[in-house]
Design a protein around this motif. Sequence first.
Motif, short mmCIF file in Angstrom:
data_model
loop_
_atom_site.label_atom_id
_atom_site.label_comp_id
_atom_site.label_asym_id
_atom_site.label_seq_id
_atom_site.Cartn_x
_atom_site.Cartn_y
_atom_site.Cartn_z
N GLY A 282 -14.82 -1.74 2.30
CA GLY A 282 -14.33 -1.33 1.09
C GLY A 282 -13.29 -2.16 0.72
N ARG A 283 -12.83 -1.75 -0.39
CA ARG A 283 -11.31 -2.74 -1.06
C ARG A 283 -10.28 -2.65 -0.14
NH1 ARG A 283 -11.96 -4.20 -6.82
NH2 ARG A 283 -14.27 -3.77 -7.32
N ALA A 284 -10.12 -1.29 0.32
CA ALA A 284 -8.82 -1.05 0.95
C ALA A 284 -8.98 -1.80 2.33
CB ALA A 284 -8.68 0.56 1.23
N GLU A 285 -9.97 -1.79 3.20
CA GLU A 285 -10.10 -2.42 4.21
C GLU A 285 -10.32 -3.69 4.10
OE1 GLU A 285 -12.24 -0.16 3.12
OE2 GLU A 285 -11.87 1.52 4.34
N GLY A 286 -10.57 -4.29 3.17
CA GLY A 286 -10.63 -5.77 2.71
C GLY A 286 -8.97 -6.19 2.56
N ILE A 287 -8.40 -5.53 1.81
CA ILE A 287 -6.94 -6.06 1.71
C ILE A 287 -6.16 -5.93 3.08
CG2 ILE A 287 -4.64 -5.10 0.73
CD1 ILE A 287 -6.39 -3.98 -1.71
N LEU A 288 -6.30 -4.75 3.74
CA LEU A 288 -5.66 -4.85 5.15
C LEU A 288 -6.33 -5.70 6.09
CD1 LEU A 288 -5.93 -0.97 5.45
CD2 LEU A 288 -3.83 -2.46 4.77
N ARG A 289 -7.29 -6.30 5.86
CA ARG A 289 -7.97 -7.19 6.81
C ARG A 289 -7.21 -8.74 6.42
NH1 ARG A 289 -11.58 -8.67 10.51
NH2 ARG A 289 -12.85 -10.68 10.19
N VAL A 290 -7.13 -8.90 5.18
CA VAL A 290 -6.45 -10.19 4.73
C VAL A 290 -5.12 -10.46 5.31
CG1 VAL A 290 -5.74 -11.46 2.76
CG2 VAL A 290 -7.87 -10.53 2.84
N LEU A 291 -4.49 -9.11 5.12
CA LEU A 291 -2.91 -9.03 5.74
C LEU A 291 -2.91 -9.25 7.37
CD1 LEU A 291 -1.61 -6.23 3.72
CD2 LEU A 291 -1.06 -8.82 3.26
N ALA A 292 -3.88 -8.34 7.98
CA ALA A 292 -3.74 -8.85 9.31
C ALA A 292 -4.31 -10.10 9.90
CB ALA A 292 -4.96 -7.84 9.87
N SER B 267 -5.40 5.18 0.29
CA SER B 267 -5.32 6.49 -0.59
C SER B 267 -5.45 6.02 -2.11
CB SER B 267 -4.14 7.30 -0.54
OG SER B 267 -3.07 6.66 -0.74
N CYS B 268 -5.61 4.86 -2.30
CA CYS B 268 -5.72 4.34 -3.78
C CYS B 268 -7.11 4.50 -4.09
CB CYS B 268 -5.25 2.79 -4.04
SG CYS B 268 -5.28 2.38 -5.68
N ASP B 269 -7.49 4.67 -5.70
CA ASP B 269 -8.54 4.75 -6.08
C ASP B 269 -8.64 4.01 -7.32
OD1 ASP B 269 -7.44 6.58 -7.61
OD2 ASP B 269 -8.54 8.45 -7.40
N ASP B 270 -7.47 3.16 -7.72
CA ASP B 270 -7.93 2.57 -9.07
C ASP B 270 -8.13 1.07 -8.85
OD1 ASP B 270 -6.66 0.91 -11.03
OD2 ASP B 270 -5.35 2.29 -11.58
N ALA C 257 -5.13 -6.10 -8.11
CA ALA C 257 -3.71 -6.94 -8.14
C ALA C 257 -3.43 -6.94 -6.76
CB ALA C 257 -2.85 -6.07 -8.94
N TRP C 258 -3.54 -5.82 -5.96
CA TRP C 258 -2.97 -5.90 -4.14
C TRP C 258 -4.01 -6.98 -3.33
CZ3 TRP C 258 -3.19 -0.25 -3.08
CH2 TRP C 258 -2.08 0.62 -3.60
N LEU C 259 -5.07 -7.20 -3.89
CA LEU C 259 -6.02 -8.17 -3.00
C LEU C 259 -5.26 -9.54 -3.63
CD1 LEU C 259 -7.88 -9.04 -1.32
CD2 LEU C 259 -9.71 -9.06 -3.26
N ASP C 260 -5.01 -9.83 -4.75
CA ASP C 260 -4.38 -11.09 -5.13
C ASP C 260 -3.04 -11.30 -4.19
OD1 ASP C 260 -6.54 -11.46 -6.75
OD2 ASP C 260 -5.60 -10.92 -8.59
#
Length: 55
Positions: free
Chosen positions: A2-12, A28-31, A37-40
């Motif tokens: 999912g998007r959340a997991e992807g963002i956290l993985r990039v950071l990790a 918890s975000c659903d937008d 924006a966070w991924l970028d």
Amino acid sequence: MGRAEGILRVLAVRGIEIPEAVRERVVSCDDLEVFDAWLDRSLTASKAEELFEAE
């Protein structure tokens, strides 16, 4: 993944520590626009909290 997991993985993978408060906010975000924006930002952030700086 999912998007959340992807963002956290990039950071990790970049070796950036992810505080629990950041993890909870991302999960918890659903937008979809916010996720994009966070991924970028996750690609260049030096700390996890920088995901939220432009908000």
